[in-house]
Scaffold this motif. Structure first.
Motif, PDB file in Angstrom:
ATOM      1  N   ALA A  49       7.762  13.758 -17.276  1.00 35.40           N
ATOM      2  CA  ALA A  49       7.698  12.325 -17.559  1.00 35.40           C
ATOM      3  C   ALA A  49       7.660  12.126 -19.062  1.00 35.40           C
ATOM      4  O   ALA A  49       7.535  13.076 -19.844  1.00 35.40           O
ATOM      5  N   ARG A  50       7.745  10.865 -19.496  1.00 35.60           N
ATOM      6  CA  ARG A  50       7.686  10.584 -20.936  1.00 35.60           C
ATOM      7  C   ARG A  50       6.247  10.546 -21.438  1.00 35.60           C
ATOM      8  O   ARG A  50       6.007  10.501 -22.639  1.00 35.60           O
ATOM      9  N   LEU A 448       5.392  -1.618 -21.941  1.00 34.83           N
ATOM     10  CA  LEU A 448       4.295  -0.654 -21.940  1.00 34.83           C
ATOM     11  C   LEU A 448       4.802   0.765 -21.716  1.00 34.83           C
ATOM     12  O   LEU A 448       4.469   1.679 -22.472  1.00 34.83           O
ATOM     13  N   ASN A 449       5.593   0.965 -20.664  1.00 37.06           N
ATOM     14  CA  ASN A 449       6.114   2.316 -20.412  1.00 37.06           C
ATOM     15  C   ASN A 449       7.483   2.335 -19.746  1.00 37.06           C
ATOM     16  O   ASN A 449       8.111   3.386 -19.647  1.00 37.06           O
ATOM     17  N   GLY A 450       7.944   1.164 -19.271  1.00 40.55           N
ATOM     18  CA  GLY A 450       9.186   1.131 -18.517  1.00 40.55           C
ATOM     19  C   GLY A 450      10.412   1.506 -19.330  1.00 40.55           C
ATOM     20  O   GLY A 450      11.305   2.205 -18.837  1.00 40.55           O
ATOM     21  N   LEU A 451      10.470   1.064 -20.583  1.00 35.66           N
ATOM     22  CA  LEU A 451      11.621   1.393 -21.409  1.00 35.66           C
ATOM     23  C   LEU A 451      11.736   2.903 -21.590  1.00 35.66           C
ATOM     24  O   LEU A 451      12.834   3.455 -21.577  1.00 35.66           O
ATOM     25  N   ILE A 455      14.501   6.515 -19.438  1.00 31.69           N
ATOM     26  CA  ILE A 455      15.111   7.779 -19.867  1.00 31.69           C
ATOM     27  C   ILE A 455      15.033   8.796 -18.735  1.00 31.69           C
ATOM     28  O   ILE A 455      15.989   9.545 -18.485  1.00 31.69           O
ATOM     29  N   THR A 456      13.899   8.822 -18.036  1.00 34.31           N
ATOM     30  CA  THR A 456      13.762   9.724 -16.893  1.00 34.31           C
ATOM     31  C   THR A 456      14.781   9.375 -15.814  1.00 34.31           C
ATOM     32  O   THR A 456      15.397  10.260 -15.208  1.00 34.31           O
TER      33      THR A 456
END
Length: 586
Positions: A49-50, A448-451, A455-456
């Motif tokens: 994950a990122r 928050l984290n979606g952008l 990438i994943t």
């Protein structure tokens, strides 16, 4: 081939427990395990994950969507801290997750780089199951204990593996040696049924009710037929918790929808008018919307006896599996439907459904977010999954999205942490790459984290048999909190930066569509769902559309605690209002 090390043994145990993939963020302290997973050729797979937080959300999402055990990997220090959010999600929603944390601490205790007391850090979220492997011979049994505990308690656990242990040669484990336990992975859980005396008491209570309501939570999964059969036998109305929304067919004429602040007026009216309440697998926290204390007699069914009576007073407690317990009740409950009460409930449901349609059609600037979910409702694929984030999108999901039977939907229901939906969606898609998945996200969660996690998505989507993973972003540019009911602010502190979400998707090789006109919303959904790759549908919506929580039934009477004559007056007033409410509903 090089000699096997303990990290290879870890992979063997994951495979034995039928773990298809582990989510994590690579680091030195877990590098031997990651390398062993790579040598295993994808069985199980390692999904980087990122961020460690999204890895833990993915592991929890895997447990929620598949019913299996999620696994996440991290290193000590800050990496371990970042796992907590997803693990607390698993704890509060009762899902099994195993966190494997690598530790690479050298030098004197208290002075090492990135040193954090892992036992204390994970003690609360993992219900005290935090175990260290002090030597290679402990690892197989320790992992078996962790998986068995996670499955049996439906909760997260943590195993700490020092790097030096991971890199050690596989020991010669003698089955009968002292301290070595032979265990069979995947041992089934026991069948749980209530005592006969409790079933008889519950049947008598339910059979004597005149206006029965059934509140269904996520624990009702697998018991759909039994719930509907019991509701028909009693002439009952049904409502669900937010987590219980996917359990039943929402087209049922006596299904009042979701209960609570994000829910429906029909569900609030159902709770306000009933005299008998059956709780099935729910730990719903919105107790303000439950019947008045003293208004009803209550039966609660839950597989976990610790949850019974924690939200609402219970007359008969039934600890058992929902489906089997309900089947046992059906054998005992008399067939006494109340057609007048059922008609009352159905009239309330009809009025609410008309109101929902009117709300979605109301003008907004530029697009009404309720319309976006209403247009999706008729287009949701008949199979697949839906992941929902935290924010105003929950209100529109709970009220406007009618899930087809069999479509699984999940959210961070009890913890309520933003940023769960896209990690959930990735986990669901990896688990069933031939099924479509939809993620419902606000612009806050996306930033928050979606952008980053897109990438994943871009890294894995070419492997999917069905490429459809559609991410709806409700772009309302509101920074102040939940949004809804506020006019657009000119204060920069309350205005979220406007990001080209659909454009970012296109830069990653995905499909992107942006819609800011209400008449084009349906076409935008059609385009996103027909794309040959994952899509981001960016809907520019009005932050001023009110959330409009339903009023709890008899809100002005709540909080009244009286004794003697005062209590009698409260009961008399409640009885009169119940009668008037029933007449109005009819």
């Amino acid at each position: 081939m090089a000699d096997r090390i303990v990290a290879d043994l870890v992979v063997d145990r994951l495979r034995a427990w039928r773990v298809p993939r582990a989510f994590g963020y690579p680091g030195e302290a877990i590098a031997p395990i990651v390398a062993a997973l790579d040598r295993a050729g994808g069985d199980p797979a390692f999904i980087p994950a990122r961020h460690e937080e999204t890895a833990s959300f993915m592991a929890t999402g895997h447990a929620k969507f598949t019913g299996g055990i999620g696994v996440c990997l991290a290193t000590q220090g800050p990496s371990a801290v970042q796992l907590l959010n997803g693990l607390y999600d698993a704890k509060l929603d009762s899902k099994p997750v195993v966190a494997i944390v690598g530790e690479d601490v050298s030098g004197p205790l208290g002075g090492a780089h990135q040193e954090i007391g892992l036992s204390r850090l994970f003690a609360d979220v993992c219900n005290q199951f935090v175990r260290y492997a002090r030597g290679p011979g402990q690892v197989p049994t320790l992992l078996d204990q962790a998986f068995r505990t996670a499955a049996a308690t439906r909760s997260p656990v943590c195993v700490v593996l020092p790097r030096e242990v991971q890199e050690a040669a596989v020991p010669d484990l003698q089955v009968h040696a002292a301290g070595v336990i032979s265990a069979t992975p995947g041992e089934p859980l026991a069948r749980v049924l209530p005592h006969e005396v409790d079933l008889a008491a519950a049947a008598q209570l339910l059979g004597s009710g005149q206006r029965t309501a059934i509140l269904v939570g996520q624990g009702g999964r697998g018991a759909e037929d039994e719930i509907v059969a019991l509701a028909d036998r009693l002439g009952a109305g049904i409502a669900t918790s937010l987590l219980g929304k996917p359990v039943l067919d929402e087209r049922l004429p006596f299904h009042a929808g979701v209960l609570g602040e994000v829910g429906t007026r029909a569900a609030a009216e159902l709770m306000g008018g009933c005299d008998t309440l059956l709780l099935v697998g729910t730990n719903d926290p919105w107790t303000d919307y439950f019947p008045m204390p003293g208004q009803v007699r209550t039966v609660q069914i839950d597989i976990d006896g610790r949850r019974i009576g924690t939200r609402y007073p219970v007359d008969v407690a039934l600890v058992g599996d929902a489906a089997e317990t309900l089947r046992a009740l059906l054998d005992r409950v008399p067939d006494r439907p109340n057609p007048q009460w059922r008609a009352t409930v159905e009239n309330s449901v009809d009025r609410w459904r008309s109101e929902v349609t009117e709300r979605a059609a109301a003008p907004a600037e530029p697009v009404n977010p309720q319309l976006v979910l209403q247009e999706l409702s008729s287009r949701v694929p008949r199979t697949g999954a839906v992941a929902v984030d935290i924010g105003s999108v929950i209100y529109w999901y709970a009220r406007h999205l009618e899930l087809p039977p069999g479509v699984n939907a999940q959210l961070c229901g009890t913890l309520g942490s933003m940023g769960c939906a896209l990690p959930y969606a990735i986990a669901a898609k990896l688990a069933a790459p031939d099924q479509p998945v939809i993620a419902l996200v606000g612009d806050g969660a996306m930033q928050l984290n979606g952008l980053a996690e897109l990438i994943t998505v871009s890294h894995h989507w070419s492997e999917w048999r069905d490429p459809r993973l559609v991410v709806l972003v409700l772009n309302n540019r509101d920074q102040s909190g939940m949004g809804g009911g506020r006019p657009p602010s000119t204060d920069p502190a309350r205005r979220r930066p406007d990001v080209p979400y659909a454009g970012w998707a296109r830069l990653l090789g995905l499909h992107g569509v942006r819609v800011d006109r209400p008449e084009l919303v349906g076409a935008a959904w059609d385009e996103a769902l027909a794309a040959d790759r994952p899509s981001v549908l960016e809907a520019v919506v009005d932050p001023a559309v009110p959330l409009s929580p339903p009023e709890p039934a008899f809100a002005d009477l709540r909080g009244v605690f009286a004794e003697g004559e005062a209590a009698r007056r409260v009961r008399d007033q409640l009885d009169r209002r119940l009668s008037l409410a029933a007449e109005e509903l009819i």
